[in-house]
Design a protein around this motif. Sequence first.
Motif, PDB file in Angstrom:
ATOM      1  N   ALA A  40       0.829  -1.206   0.000  1.00 46.86           N
ATOM      2  CA  ALA A  40       0.000   0.000   0.000  1.00 46.86           C
ATOM      3  C   ALA A  40       0.866   1.259   0.000  1.00 46.86           C
ATOM      4  N   ALA A  41       1.968   1.247   0.740  1.00 43.40           N
ATOM      5  CA  ALA A  41       2.872   2.400   0.779  1.00 43.40           C
ATOM      6  C   ALA A  41       3.522   2.626  -0.586  1.00 43.40           C
ATOM      7  N   LEU A  42       3.877   1.543  -1.270  1.00 46.42           N
ATOM      8  CA  LEU A  42       4.473   1.665  -2.593  1.00 46.42           C
ATOM      9  C   LEU A  42       3.448   2.182  -3.596  1.00 46.42           C
ATOM     10  N   GLU A  43       2.212   1.679  -3.509  1.00 44.52           N
ATOM     11  CA  GLU A  43       1.154   2.158  -4.401  1.00 44.52           C
ATOM     12  C   GLU A  43       0.890   3.648  -4.173  1.00 44.52           C
ATOM     13  N   LYS A  44       0.923   4.076  -2.933  1.00 43.12           N
ATOM     14  CA  LYS A  44       0.739   5.502  -2.640  1.00 43.12           C
ATOM     15  C   LYS A  44       1.879   6.332  -3.237  1.00 43.12           C
ATOM     16  N   ALA A  45       3.117   5.800  -3.139  1.00 47.65           N
ATOM     17  CA  ALA A  45       4.275   6.540  -3.648  1.00 47.65           C
ATOM     18  C   ALA A  45       4.222   6.700  -5.167  1.00 47.65           C
ATOM     19  N   VAL A  46       3.777   5.648  -5.880  1.00 46.25           N
ATOM     20  CA  VAL A  46       3.770   5.720  -7.347  1.00 46.25           C
ATOM     21  C   VAL A  46       2.445   6.261  -7.878  1.00 46.25           C
ATOM     22  N   GLY A  47       1.446   6.361  -7.000  1.00 47.73           N
ATOM     23  CA  GLY A  47       0.181   6.963  -7.409  1.00 47.73           C
ATOM     24  C   GLY A  47      -0.726   6.052  -8.201  1.00 47.73           C
ATOM     25  N   GLY A  48      -0.757   4.764  -7.877  1.00 46.34           N
ATOM     26  CA  GLY A  48      -1.650   3.868  -8.603  1.00 46.34           C
ATOM     27  C   GLY A  48      -1.603   2.461  -8.048  1.00 46.34           C
ATOM     28  N   VAL A  49      -2.549   1.626  -8.497  1.00 44.46           N
ATOM     29  CA  VAL A  49      -2.652   0.246  -8.037  1.00 44.46           C
ATOM     30  C   VAL A  49      -1.631  -0.621  -8.780  1.00 44.46           C
ATOM     31  N   LEU A  50      -0.932  -1.479  -8.040  1.00 43.15           N
ATOM     32  CA  LEU A  50       0.108  -2.332  -8.620  1.00 43.15           C
ATOM     33  C   LEU A  50      -0.377  -3.764  -8.826  1.00 43.15           C
TER      34      LEU A  50
END
Length: 316
Positions: A40-50
Amino acid sequence: MGEVELRHLATMVAVVEEGTFGRAAVRLGYTQSTISQQVAALEKAVGGVLFERPGGPRPVRLTPLGAVVLEQGQGVLAKADELTEAVDRFKAGDGRIDIGTFQSVSNVILPSVIRRLRDERPACEIRLTEVPADPQLGRLDLLFYDRPIVGDLEVVKLIDDPYLLVARPGDFPDGPVALKHLDDQPMVGCHLPCDQVWLDQLVAAAGVRPRVVFRSPGNETILSMVRAGLGWAVLPRLALHGSGTRYDDRLAIHELRPAPSRGIYLHWAATASRSPLAERAIAIATEIAAEVSAEAGAGYHVGDADVYRGEAPLDE
């Protein structure tokens, strides 16, 4: 885009390779909720769902954005691993060292330095550069030269290296030769910047002006011309020590009186912190230079005669 952390990228890779958040948690030693938080933290950083999350035991699938982040993230992780390995190697003394050198040092001192470094640190990388007539440290870690170099450098004198007269047997009686016997005599020399050191000392000490009839940057070529009778040569002891002249019955080696001399110096940057590999190289070079000095000072022999040791120079 926000700040991406390496640990979040590593978690993403584990989820992709394991197929589910649960198996990734087991692999990494985390709880499944921790895996979910990091994704979730990575998705927030890149601005989208992974990931597409079908739920249950079915494996997750990458979204198009996730495929892009995975490809780039794997490259970032690989670079981070390379950085970690390079730092570890540096701290262990197995990094890279760049050394500037010149002919005499390359033939006599440096091979022993390299052998010892290789024996102690087999994984180290050693790069050598032949220095020009007016060398600068630049990006080199260490620099050998036959004069101290001016600059923000630390310098240690490794060895005193006297110049010796190389002639043919019978040209002079055994023992030292006075400088005055070189006045207006044919000499075989090296390139001018190298010769200038001893030529200037000869002129200053005794007003002697030899006639240089041939020049070559190679010591073996100079010695060949002396053997052929083209002229005499004045070469530093270190150059002769590495050339096999000690037992060459076609050459006679004499001390000069007064004796011109040079030093062999090792330089490194005064403002830079030295690597463990550079520190060890300096210590080894100092040890080798002391050994070479002691061995070279034992004398040069032709047949049974010690031709440059004597009680008094010829006609001084």
